[in-house]
Write a protein that holds these residues in place. Structure first.
Motif, PDB file in Angstrom:
ATOM      1  N   PHE A  93     -46.403 101.706 -50.082  1.00 50.70           N
ATOM      2  CA  PHE A  93     -47.182 102.180 -50.552  1.00 50.70           C
ATOM      3  C   PHE A  93     -48.407 101.440 -50.580  1.00 50.70           C
ATOM      4  N   ASP A  94     -50.000 101.610 -50.203  1.00 53.94           N
ATOM      5  CA  ASP A  94     -51.131 101.051 -49.629  1.00 53.94           C
ATOM      6  C   ASP A  94     -51.984 101.290 -51.784  1.00 53.94           C
ATOM      7  N   THR A  95     -52.149 100.554 -52.098  1.00 50.74           N
ATOM      8  CA  THR A  95     -53.218 100.853 -53.521  1.00 50.74           C
ATOM      9  C   THR A  95     -53.974 101.132 -53.908  1.00 50.74           C
ATOM     10  N   GLY A  96     -55.042 100.112 -52.026  1.00 56.44           N
ATOM     11  CA  GLY A  96     -56.244 100.327 -51.769  1.00 56.44           C
ATOM     12  C   GLY A  96     -57.243 101.984 -51.839  1.00 56.44           C
ATOM     13  N   VAL A  97     -55.628 102.371 -50.966  1.00 58.13           N
ATOM     14  CA  VAL A  97     -55.637 103.572 -50.959  1.00 58.13           C
ATOM     15  C   VAL A  97     -57.107 104.836 -51.854  1.00 58.13           C
ATOM     16  N   ALA A 152     -41.883 102.441 -59.718  1.00 58.52           N
ATOM     17  CA  ALA A 152     -40.645 102.021 -60.757  1.00 58.52           C
ATOM     18  C   ALA A 152     -39.402 102.341 -60.124  1.00 58.52           C
ATOM     19  N   SER A 153     -38.905 103.727 -59.470  1.00 63.04           N
ATOM     20  CA  SER A 153     -37.444 103.789 -58.444  1.00 63.04           C
ATOM     21  C   SER A 153     -37.406 102.271 -58.029  1.00 63.04           C
ATOM     22  N   GLY A 154     -38.185 101.163 -57.561  1.00 61.72           N
ATOM     23  CA  GLY A 154     -38.045  99.954 -56.613  1.00 61.72           C
ATOM     24  C   GLY A 154     -37.540 100.800 -55.148  1.00 61.72           C
ATOM     25  N   HIS A 155     -37.290  99.415 -54.145  1.00 63.45           N
ATOM     26  CA  HIS A 155     -36.923  99.305 -52.947  1.00 63.45           C
ATOM     27  C   HIS A 155     -38.534 100.293 -52.234  1.00 63.45           C
ATOM     28  N   MET A 156     -39.151  99.143 -52.800  1.00 61.52           N
ATOM     29  CA  MET A 156     -40.762  99.588 -52.256  1.00 61.52           C
ATOM     30  C   MET A 156     -41.347  98.678 -51.862  1.00 61.52           C
ATOM     31  N   VAL A 157     -42.309  98.627 -51.375  1.00 56.84           N
ATOM     32  CA  VAL A 157     -42.777  97.605 -50.111  1.00 56.84           C
ATOM     33  C   VAL A 157     -45.010  98.040 -51.095  1.00 56.84           C
ATOM     34  N   MET A 158     -45.309  97.122 -51.712  1.00 59.96           N
ATOM     35  CA  MET A 158     -46.573  98.178 -52.336  1.00 59.96           C
ATOM     36  C   MET A 158     -47.763  96.521 -51.713  1.00 59.96           C
ATOM     37  N   VAL A 159     -48.711  97.568 -51.426  1.00 58.70           N
ATOM     38  CA  VAL A 159     -49.271  95.904 -50.750  1.00 58.70           C
ATOM     39  C   VAL A 159     -51.681  96.227 -51.293  1.00 58.70           C
ATOM     40  N   LEU A 212     -59.223 111.835 -61.964  1.00 57.02           N
ATOM     41  CA  LEU A 212     -58.682 112.608 -60.304  1.00 57.02           C
ATOM     42  C   LEU A 212     -56.905 112.245 -60.109  1.00 57.02           C
ATOM     43  N   VAL A 213     -56.665 113.301 -59.266  1.00 53.93           N
ATOM     44  CA  VAL A 213     -55.707 113.268 -59.055  1.00 53.93           C
ATOM     45  C   VAL A 213     -55.119 112.669 -57.925  1.00 53.93           C
ATOM     46  N   ILE A 214     -54.631 111.848 -57.452  1.00 54.38           N
ATOM     47  CA  ILE A 214     -54.546 111.365 -56.098  1.00 54.38           C
ATOM     48  C   ILE A 214     -53.002 111.097 -55.940  1.00 54.38           C
ATOM     49  N   GLU A 215     -53.293 111.727 -54.457  1.00 57.91           N
ATOM     50  CA  GLU A 215     -50.875 111.504 -54.526  1.00 57.91           C
ATOM     51  C   GLU A 215     -51.280 111.138 -52.959  1.00 57.91           C
ATOM     52  N   VAL A 216     -50.299 110.610 -52.187  1.00 59.62           N
ATOM     53  CA  VAL A 216     -49.872 109.977 -51.268  1.00 59.62           C
ATOM     54  C   VAL A 216     -48.310 110.316 -51.047  1.00 59.62           C
ATOM     55  N   THR A 217     -48.728 110.934 -49.509  1.00 62.09           N
ATOM     56  CA  THR A 217     -47.391 111.761 -48.685  1.00 62.09           C
ATOM     57  C   THR A 217     -47.626 111.279 -47.403  1.00 62.09           C
ATOM     58  N   PRO A 218     -46.350 111.341 -46.985  1.00 57.40           N
ATOM     59  CA  PRO A 218     -45.710 110.651 -45.453  1.00 57.40           C
ATOM     60  C   PRO A 218     -47.356 112.350 -44.818  1.00 57.40           C
ATOM     61  N   PRO A 219     -47.380 111.068 -43.471  1.00 56.22           N
ATOM     62  CA  PRO A 219     -48.563 111.609 -42.412  1.00 56.22           C
ATOM     63  C   PRO A 219     -48.220 113.501 -42.799  1.00 56.22           C
ATOM     64  N   THR A 220     -49.331 114.451 -42.997  1.00 54.59           N
ATOM     65  CA  THR A 220     -48.709 115.986 -42.283  1.00 54.59           C
ATOM     66  C   THR A 220     -49.814 115.941 -41.483  1.00 54.59           C
ATOM     67  N   GLN A 221     -50.285 115.303 -40.314  1.00 55.21           N
ATOM     68  CA  GLN A 221     -51.029 115.357 -39.081  1.00 55.21           C
ATOM     69  C   GLN A 221     -50.574 114.053 -38.461  1.00 55.21           C
ATOM     70  N   ASP A 222     -49.884 114.415 -36.841  1.00 52.14           N
ATOM     71  CA  ASP A 222     -49.998 113.449 -35.958  1.00 52.14           C
ATOM     72  C   ASP A 222     -51.520 112.493 -35.409  1.00 52.14           C
ATOM     73  N   ASP A 223     -52.037 112.158 -36.370  1.00 53.96           N
ATOM     74  CA  ASP A 223     -53.828 112.026 -35.570  1.00 53.96           C
ATOM     75  C   ASP A 223     -53.444 110.332 -35.778  1.00 53.96           C
ATOM     76  N   ASP A 224     -52.134 109.166 -35.889  1.00 52.85           N
ATOM     77  CA  ASP A 224     -52.664 108.127 -36.339  1.00 52.85           C
ATOM     78  C   ASP A 224     -52.151 107.942 -37.160  1.00 52.85           C
ATOM     79  N   ARG A 225     -52.352 108.434 -38.512  1.00 52.81           N
ATOM     80  CA  ARG A 225     -52.323 108.122 -39.670  1.00 52.81           C
ATOM     81  C   ARG A 225     -51.320 107.594 -40.155  1.00 52.81           C
ATOM     82  N   GLN A 226     -50.950 106.371 -40.826  1.00 49.95           N
ATOM     83  CA  GLN A 226     -49.455 106.104 -41.514  1.00 49.95           C
ATOM     84  C   GLN A 226     -49.200 106.729 -43.169  1.00 49.95           C
ATOM     85  N   TYR A 227     -50.288 107.655 -43.970  1.00 45.84           N
ATOM     86  CA  TYR A 227     -49.811 109.091 -44.521  1.00 45.84           C
ATOM     87  C   TYR A 227     -51.012 109.864 -44.791  1.00 45.84           C
ATOM     88  N   THR A 228     -50.262 110.721 -45.554  1.00 48.79           N
ATOM     89  CA  THR A 228     -51.910 111.401 -46.171  1.00 48.79           C
ATOM     90  C   THR A 228     -52.390 111.527 -47.639  1.00 48.79           C
TER      91      THR A 228
END
Ligand code: DC
Length: 229
Positions: free
Chosen positions: A33-37, A125-132, A66-82
């Motif tokens: 999870f990249d908090t900068g987004v 809170a669920s753990g197993h996370m790299v937060m940046v 504002l509702v901010i959601e970060v999901t696995p990439p939904t498009q194949d355009d070099d994004r790390q996430y959506t």
């Protein structure tokens, strides 16, 4: 034998922390999870809605709703996430120079930080996370199992960011990117609330002149050492 469940990675803009964090998470099978987004999404929405960036009360209220959601990439355009802001895909929009120019001002507002910090703690809170981010080891997750601080000179970071902008076809010069980065460094490290600084128990990794695999080779033994303790 448990691996560090929460890994906090902090560092200045374009220090390489996101690339390192993303690959590390993938190799460990952790969430990334990249908090900068989140700060960027609030900044993008502020500009999009025509809210003056110096209207702290209005920007804070926007950050709270504002509702901010970060999901696995939904498009194949070099994004790390959506990244979605109120349901709209803003993954690339939040990387525009206009957002770069305003994000440090907006992320200095204490109410904005409070709203986003609460959400970040819930996400971790669920753990197993790299937060940046900038304040993960110092403020968001002070009890993280492993804290890393990724460092690189401002010239090297500006070079990396300039190459990213060129790859996206943006019309900026290296000197503009360097000046913008210096300005952001100054605001991010001198703000009153949760400034960018090295946590007392963080390991500093200097990445000047190092490739990504060399950086990861320094970090991976730390993850293994923790899992053996
Ligand atoms: O890592 P980045 O360049 O995408 O971050 C964008 C801005 O968000 C950066 O100028 C500072 C701010 N930020 C912050 O204040 N705290 C964080 N945890 C992450 C980012």
């Amino acid at each position: 034998m448990t691996r560090p469940s929460l890994i906090a990675i902090d560092g200045a803009a374009a220090s390489g922390k996101s690339t390192v964090g993303c690959i590390l998470a993938r190799r460990l099978g952790y969430m990334y999870f990249d908090t900068g987004v989140m700060y960027r999404a609030v900044t993008w929405a502020t500009l999009e809605r025509g809210i003056p960036t110096d209207d702290e009360a209005a920007v804070t209220s926007l950050a709270e709703s504002l509702v901010i959601e970060v999901t696995p990439p939904t498009q194949d355009d070099d994004r790390q996430y959506t990244v979605y802001a109120d349901g709209q895909d803003v993954t690339w929009a939040i990387r525009q120079p206009a957002v770069d120019a305003a994000v440090s001002q907006i992320s200095a507002y204490p109410g904005v930080r409070q709203a986003l910090t609460l959400q970040q703690r819930r996400i971790a809170a669920s753990g197993h996370m790299v937060m940046v981010g900038r304040d993960i080891g110092t403020v968001v997750l002070p009890a993280a199992d492993l804290k890393l601080y990724i460092q690189a000179s401002v010239e090297e970071r500006a070079r990396r960011r300039y190459q990213e902008c060129q790859a996206r076809g943006e019309d900026v010069t290296y000197q503009e990117v360097l000046a913008s980065m210096r300005r952001r460094d100054q605001i991010d490290s001198q703000r009153a609330h949760a400034p960018l600084r090295v946590a007392r128990d963080a390991v500093i990794i200097d990445t000047d002149g190092l490739g990504i695999e060399e950086v990861l080779a320094r970090i991976e033994p730390m993850v293994k050492n923790q899992s053996e303790s």
